[in-house]
Design an enzyme around this catalytic site. Sequence first.
Site, mmCIF file in Angstrom:
data_model
loop_
_atom_site.group_PDB
_atom_site.id
_atom_site.type_symbol
_atom_site.label_atom_id
_atom_site.label_comp_id
_atom_site.label_asym_id
_atom_site.label_seq_id
_atom_site.Cartn_x
_atom_site.Cartn_y
_atom_site.Cartn_z
ATOM 1 N N LYS A 102 29.672 5.712 61.271
ATOM 2 C CA LYS A 102 29.760 6.361 62.580
ATOM 3 C C LYS A 102 31.233 6.450 62.978
ATOM 4 C CE LYS A 102 27.860 5.959 67.247
ATOM 5 N NZ LYS A 102 27.053 5.123 68.170
ATOM 6 N N HIS A 104 32.412 7.630 65.936
ATOM 7 C CA HIS A 104 32.630 7.656 67.376
ATOM 8 C C HIS A 104 31.954 6.437 68.003
ATOM 9 C CE1 HIS A 104 28.759 9.647 66.676
ATOM 10 N NE2 HIS A 104 28.403 9.187 67.861
#
Length: 218
Positions: A102, A104
């Site tokens: 991921k 963000h």
Amino acid sequence: MTNKQQFIKFMVENGVLKFGEFTLKSGRKAPYFINTGNYKSGAQLAKLGEYYAQCIIDNGVKAQTLVGPAYKGIPLAVTTAVALAKNHGVDLNYCFDRKEVKDHGEGGLFVGKQLEDGEKVIIIEDVMTSGKALRELLPKLKASANVEIAGMIISVDRMERGLESNLSAVQEVYKEFGVKVYSIVTMADIIEAIENEVIEGKEYLGKMKEYRNQYGVN
């Protein structure tokens, strides 16, 4: 009944352990099949966690965190953590890996406990056929932190040699990575349960033993 006998009966009653004639991914024709995808209710999952937790306690495996490989290992790690806390007073962290990093928010490879150097972890999986899941998970673990693998818990050890080796998947993983795998039950336990009429299936006993003689390891 012993805990192992209860678990074998639990698998049969929930349609996870079946007998008949099945063509496996390896091409082998087996007289039994294990489909952990048939665990699908809250009650089943709660009970399953109790068996995993008991296996950890019985084998004295010590760690700070349970790791559930995505995707099947995720609910297994969660229910095992709950059972350890509820039934044994052992409060462990848990986490699971993402299929992709991921980029963000909090980011990272793992959801849940953020791993630290020197942390001892237990990997929770359903069954081990080739060790592929572990081979995919280990680089992710090492990329996150220098953790110590205290062990891996699976539901059933097939005790079956691989296609290109005389070792079972469990034995290969220990030889290659030094990771000890603990199973709630083994194929030998299942055969014994049929012999002792813990479960039905005596009509398959001959084929079970033949298959074990042909492909099995100790």
